[in-house]
Design a protein around this motif. Sequence first.
Motif, PDB file in Angstrom:
ATOM      1  N   ASP A  43       0.881  -1.362   0.286  1.00  0.00           N
ATOM      2  CA  ASP A  43      -0.428  -0.350   0.026  1.00  0.00           C
ATOM      3  C   ASP A  43       0.901   1.286  -0.127  1.00  0.00           C
ATOM      4  O   ASP A  43       2.425   1.487   0.072  1.00  0.00           O
ATOM      5  CB  ASP A  43      -0.694  -0.110   1.343  1.00  0.00           C
ATOM      6  CG  ASP A  43      -0.151   0.269   2.550  1.00  0.00           C
ATOM      7  OD1 ASP A  43       1.387  -0.583   2.671  1.00  0.00           O
ATOM      8  OD2 ASP A  43      -0.906   0.274   3.001  1.00  0.00           O
ATOM      9  N   LYS A  45       1.548   3.039   2.295  1.00  0.00           N
ATOM     10  CA  LYS A  45       2.892   3.332   2.954  1.00  0.00           C
ATOM     11  C   LYS A  45       3.518   2.037   3.041  1.00  0.00           C
ATOM     12  O   LYS A  45       5.397   2.574   3.623  1.00  0.00           O
ATOM     13  CB  LYS A  45       2.424   3.039   4.777  1.00  0.00           C
ATOM     14  CG  LYS A  45       1.758   4.568   4.695  1.00  0.00           C
ATOM     15  CD  LYS A  45       1.800   3.966   7.329  1.00  0.00           C
ATOM     16  CE  LYS A  45       0.981   4.885   7.014  1.00  0.00           C
ATOM     17  NZ  LYS A  45      -0.286   4.419   8.458  1.00  0.00           N
ATOM     18  N   GLN A  48       6.418   3.481   0.485  1.00  0.00           N
ATOM     19  CA  GLN A  48       7.761   4.007   1.397  1.00  0.00           C
ATOM     20  C   GLN A  48       8.360   3.249   2.181  1.00  0.00           C
ATOM     21  O   GLN A  48       9.693   3.587   2.213  1.00  0.00           O
ATOM     22  CB  GLN A  48       6.426   4.878   1.966  1.00  0.00           C
ATOM     23  CG  GLN A  48       6.453   6.064   1.432  1.00  0.00           C
ATOM     24  CD  GLN A  48       5.315   6.894   2.771  1.00  0.00           C
ATOM     25  OE1 GLN A  48       5.515   6.881   3.504  1.00  0.00           O
ATOM     26  NE2 GLN A  48       3.959   8.079   1.824  1.00  0.00           N
ATOM     27  N   PHE A  49       7.811   2.136   2.924  1.00  0.00           N
ATOM     28  CA  PHE A  49       9.642   1.574   3.677  1.00  0.00           C
ATOM     29  C   PHE A  49       9.746   1.197   2.623  1.00  0.00           C
ATOM     30  O   PHE A  49      11.181   1.051   2.535  1.00  0.00           O
ATOM     31  CB  PHE A  49       8.576   0.686   4.221  1.00  0.00           C
ATOM     32  CG  PHE A  49       8.053   1.115   5.431  1.00  0.00           C
ATOM     33  CD1 PHE A  49       8.755   1.854   6.864  1.00  0.00           C
ATOM     34  CD2 PHE A  49       6.762   0.760   6.113  1.00  0.00           C
ATOM     35  CE1 PHE A  49       7.665   2.426   7.712  1.00  0.00           C
ATOM     36  CE2 PHE A  49       5.975   1.507   7.546  1.00  0.00           C
ATOM     37  CZ  PHE A  49       7.018   2.056   8.013  1.00  0.00           C
ATOM     38  N   ASN A 222       3.917  -3.596   8.545  1.00  0.00           N
ATOM     39  CA  ASN A 222       2.693  -2.815   8.317  1.00  0.00           C
ATOM     40  C   ASN A 222       1.495  -3.499   7.460  1.00  0.00           C
ATOM     41  O   ASN A 222       0.452  -2.975   7.646  1.00  0.00           O
ATOM     42  CB  ASN A 222       3.565  -1.943   7.098  1.00  0.00           C
ATOM     43  CG  ASN A 222       2.351  -1.126   5.822  1.00  0.00           C
ATOM     44  OD1 ASN A 222       1.872  -0.486   6.884  1.00  0.00           O
ATOM     45  ND2 ASN A 222       2.175  -0.687   4.789  1.00  0.00           N
ATOM     46  N   ARG A 226      -2.018  -2.997   7.793  1.00  0.00           N
ATOM     47  CA  ARG A 226      -2.817  -2.147   6.893  1.00  0.00           C
ATOM     48  C   ARG A 226      -4.139  -3.129   6.458  1.00  0.00           C
ATOM     49  O   ARG A 226      -5.556  -2.525   6.540  1.00  0.00           O
ATOM     50  CB  ARG A 226      -2.384  -2.728   5.081  1.00  0.00           C
ATOM     51  CG  ARG A 226      -2.939  -2.397   4.388  1.00  0.00           C
ATOM     52  CD  ARG A 226      -2.059  -3.281   3.029  1.00  0.00           C
ATOM     53  NE  ARG A 226      -3.383  -3.139   1.381  1.00  0.00           N
ATOM     54  CZ  ARG A 226      -3.175  -3.514   0.035  1.00  0.00           C
ATOM     55  NH1 ARG A 226      -1.793  -3.756  -0.017  1.00  0.00           N
ATOM     56  NH2 ARG A 226      -3.744  -2.329  -0.239  1.00  0.00           N
ATOM     57  N   GLU A 229      -6.394  -1.951   9.218  1.00  0.00           N
ATOM     58  CA  GLU A 229      -7.194   0.230   8.820  1.00  0.00           C
ATOM     59  C   GLU A 229      -8.165  -0.459   7.462  1.00  0.00           C
ATOM     60  O   GLU A 229      -9.350  -0.351   7.724  1.00  0.00           O
ATOM     61  CB  GLU A 229      -5.849   1.091   7.988  1.00  0.00           C
ATOM     62  CG  GLU A 229      -6.177   1.808   8.022  1.00  0.00           C
ATOM     63  CD  GLU A 229      -5.088   2.382   7.678  1.00  0.00           C
ATOM     64  OE1 GLU A 229      -4.390   3.293   6.524  1.00  0.00           O
ATOM     65  OE2 GLU A 229      -4.042   2.974   8.825  1.00  0.00           O
TER      66      GLU A 229
END
Length: 324
Positions: A43, A45, A48-49, A222, A226, A229
Amino acid sequence: MTPPVSLALQARIADDANRPFAEELQAALAERPRRISPKWFYDAKGSQFFDRICELPEYYPTRTELSILRSRAAEIAHQIGPDAEIVEFGAGSLVKIRLLLDALQSPRRFLPIDISGEHLRGAADLLRNDYPGLEVTPVVADYTRPFDLPARLPGAGRRVGFFPGSTLGNFAPDEALAFLRQAARLLRGGGLLLGVDLVKDPQLLHAAYNDAQGVTAAFNLNLLARANEELGTDFDLQAFSHAAFYNAPHRRIEMHLVSRREQVVTLDGRHHVFEEGETLHTEYSHKFTVDGLRAMAARAGFGIGPVWTDPQRLFSVHWLPAAQ
Ligand code: AVI
């Protein structure tokens, strides 16, 4: 009035966009051993990781592959030839595709394939601005399943696939073979430029997936954040830890999320018990030998072309010609 949590949750899961993730996670939690596809890492995030992982001192693959592409660009371009159509599996790193495009003689078209239309549009717009003579044709598809490409442009040169980053290693062996078979069919008469990580000292591998800053651990965890969320699961992130180890007989790093205690996780009304130490397997990262990779490519219908490696033989970039 705020709807009861279960209704809000059902609405989220019923949301078409979330359903495949919900279905795969439900199936993963019900099976033993528990395993989910690493595609769910990515996703916003998670991506980005992953970008941060690529910059870590311990994570050698990205910078090593880049150094090979830079230093061997002219030889690679020679194999590919003029007026090529470049098919990238995944709307990947713009740095890598630019290195290739800059080296090629008059590339005709770039076809990035990705399951996310948004990701694709971004990549396509950026390239269109910088390569005005290049036709950019994004293809929204899951490249792990059967799909077709648009017809070749009249007068174009070879159709060449680009699959860098050792993403091939994230497939199970049968999935990797199926991917290569499909690529050989789509790229008939052209070839595949494939970057894969090589077997090496297990300590180096261990460090690359257990970095000191904990970025890989955050990337792994994450996936649970995810799920909480998007799907309303109740994973307690403190109650799971990151584990990555080298499985020598299978020549792969395995990443898991390990339950630190006995606990129950609920998804869409179904309860799943984790015993202390039980894991959810999140990723394979296979490492290859040059000969092993070539044997698999030959089984899939590719010929054998040159291979380029760095001086320490950490990583390899293969040119695999596809039969007519
Ligand atoms: C995208 N893929 C090739 C990476 C790898 O090395 O298998 C993903 C990754 N997982 C942990 N660190 C990086």
